[in-house]
Scaffold this active site. Structure first.
Site, PDB file in Angstrom:
ATOM      1  N   ARG A  34       0.822  -1.217   0.000  1.00  0.00           N
ATOM      2  CA  ARG A  34       0.000   0.000   0.000  1.00  0.00           C
ATOM      3  C   ARG A  34       0.856   1.267   0.000  1.00  0.00           C
ATOM      4  NH1 ARG A  34      -2.996  -3.215   3.824  1.00  0.00           N
ATOM      5  NH2 ARG A  34      -1.395  -2.480   5.239  1.00  0.00           N
ATOM      6  N   ARG A  65      10.994   0.093   8.664  1.00  0.00           N
ATOM      7  CA  ARG A  65      11.333  -0.302  10.031  1.00  0.00           C
ATOM      8  C   ARG A  65      12.848  -0.395  10.175  1.00  0.00           C
ATOM      9  NH1 ARG A  65       7.346   0.741  11.887  1.00  0.00           N
ATOM     10  NH2 ARG A  65       5.886  -0.418  13.171  1.00  0.00           N
ATOM     11  N   GLU A  67      16.091   1.815  17.837  1.00  0.00           N
ATOM     12  CA  GLU A  67      15.611   3.163  18.147  1.00  0.00           C
ATOM     13  C   GLU A  67      14.854   3.161  19.477  1.00  0.00           C
ATOM     14  OE1 GLU A  67      13.261   3.520  14.416  1.00  0.00           O
ATOM     15  OE2 GLU A  67      11.497   3.664  15.703  1.00  0.00           O
ATOM     16  N   HIS A  91      11.362   8.788  13.424  1.00  0.00           N
ATOM     17  CA  HIS A  91      10.204   7.903  13.196  1.00  0.00           C
ATOM     18  C   HIS A  91       8.882   8.704  13.187  1.00  0.00           C
ATOM     19  CE1 HIS A  91       8.891   3.436  13.568  1.00  0.00           C
ATOM     20  NE2 HIS A  91       7.993   4.117  12.898  1.00  0.00           N
TER      21      HIS A  91
END
Ligand code: DGY
Length: 321
Positions: free
Chosen positions: A156, A238, A267, A285
């Site tokens: 997507r 990610r 992270e 992020h």
């Protein structure tokens, strides 16, 4: 008596109001991240929880939660949840697909343009008062228009990124575990290529795959060596999909030209090597972080929880049993 639920991080007031109609809500509105032990203690007497990507839900934690029926991630990625363990414990797990695609696609483009045109490096130079006038060769960057965009993962979000590339008149190539149906390829004007071709041909390569044991270090030293020395790498998927140490070395040595990154291994602890690199654009992020989208993500997670605890199938159930 209303079922007890936990909300592990700060959410919008409207989301809490909605949840409170159905549940006795314990919520961490102070937003201090919970370590594993604190999370286990706070969730152990609950029937459901709204969680985020830093909350690890695994078998030992589930063993301590005899009443738990549902964990609802405010994220499309769900690598923080052990789905097998949830199925075994008969705990429903849900995510928030769809609502963040456009916003994440937009931010991917923010990273592409900022990295190709060296925006953060140029801004730092200006803010330090180093700018002494126009120079022909100042901050020479890479043209995005008419370049070849390589998309790793045409799901997507990858599709949103591809469609935005049409405006830049780019050649779009992609690789995925399987070829997409022709309607999708046509809408994205994207051509399927092998992984080797993607790495060798992309001027800009952007990654849109979920993190799993199969995609761990999908991009490491051998892959970086296959890329053009002028290429840029973008990752808003990610941390862990890219081998950060290998990337830092590639950016230092000129194996590739630059990188734009929204996600990192371990992270929020950053490999300090990144901070020394001028050719890396770094973000904490935030790819899905528009006000409207983060609201939709949190509300969708809440709707999943309400469905799960009122005898309905949650709209985004990941582990039917
Ligand atoms: C997601 O939805 O997986 C995002 O990374 C959260 O920001």
């Amino acid at each position: 008596m209303k079922p007890k639920v936990l909300v592990t991080r700060e959410v919008f007031d409207e989301v809490l109001e909605y949840l409170s109609q159905y549940f006795e809500v314990a919520s961490n509105q102070s937003d201090v991240p919970m370590d594993y032990e604190t999370l286990a203690a706070k969730i152990s007497d609950k029937q459901g929880a709204i969680i985020t990507l830093s909350d690890r839900i695994d078998a030992p934690l589930l063993e301590r939660c005899p009443n738990l029926k549902a964990v609802c991630n405010i994220a499309v990625g769900y690598n923080n949840i052990d789905l097998k363990a949830c199925r075994k414990a008969r705990v429903m797990a849900t995510n928030t697909p769809g609502v963040l695609d456009d916003t994440t696609g937009d931010f991917t483009w923010t990273l592409i343009l900022a990295t190709a045109r060296r925006l953060t490096e140029a801004e730092a130079y200006l803010r330090k008062g180093q700018w002494d006038g126009w120079k022909l060769k100042q901050f020479l960057g890479l043209d995005v228009h008419h370049a070849t965009l390589g998309i790793f993962g045409l799901g997507r979000i990858g599709q949103v990124v591809a469609r935005r590339a049409i405006g830049f008149e780019m050649k779009v190539i992609y690789h995925d575990t399987r070829r997409m149906p022709s309607e999708i390829e046509e809408a994205c004007r994207a051509t399927f290529v092998s992984k080797d071709e993607l790495l060798a041909q992309a001027d800009i390569m952007t990654i849109h795959v979920p993190y799993s044991s199969e995609t761990h270090h999908l991009i490491s030293q051998p892959e970086l060596k296959q890329m053009k020395p002028t290429a840029i790498l973008i990752n808003a998927s990610r941390g862990g999909v890219v081998d950060d140490s290998a990337l830092i070395e590639a950016l230092r040595s000129g194996t590739i030209a630059a990188a734009g990154l929204d996600v990192f291994e371990n992270e929020p602890k950053l490999n300090p090597g990144f901070l020394e690199l001028k050719n890396a654009v770094l973000a904490p992020h935030i790819a899905s972080s528009s006000r409207a989208t983060r609201y939709k993500m949190a509300m969708l997670a809440a709707q999943n929880l309400v469905a799960a605890l009122t005898g309905k199938t949650p709209p985004n159930l990941l582990n039917p049993f």
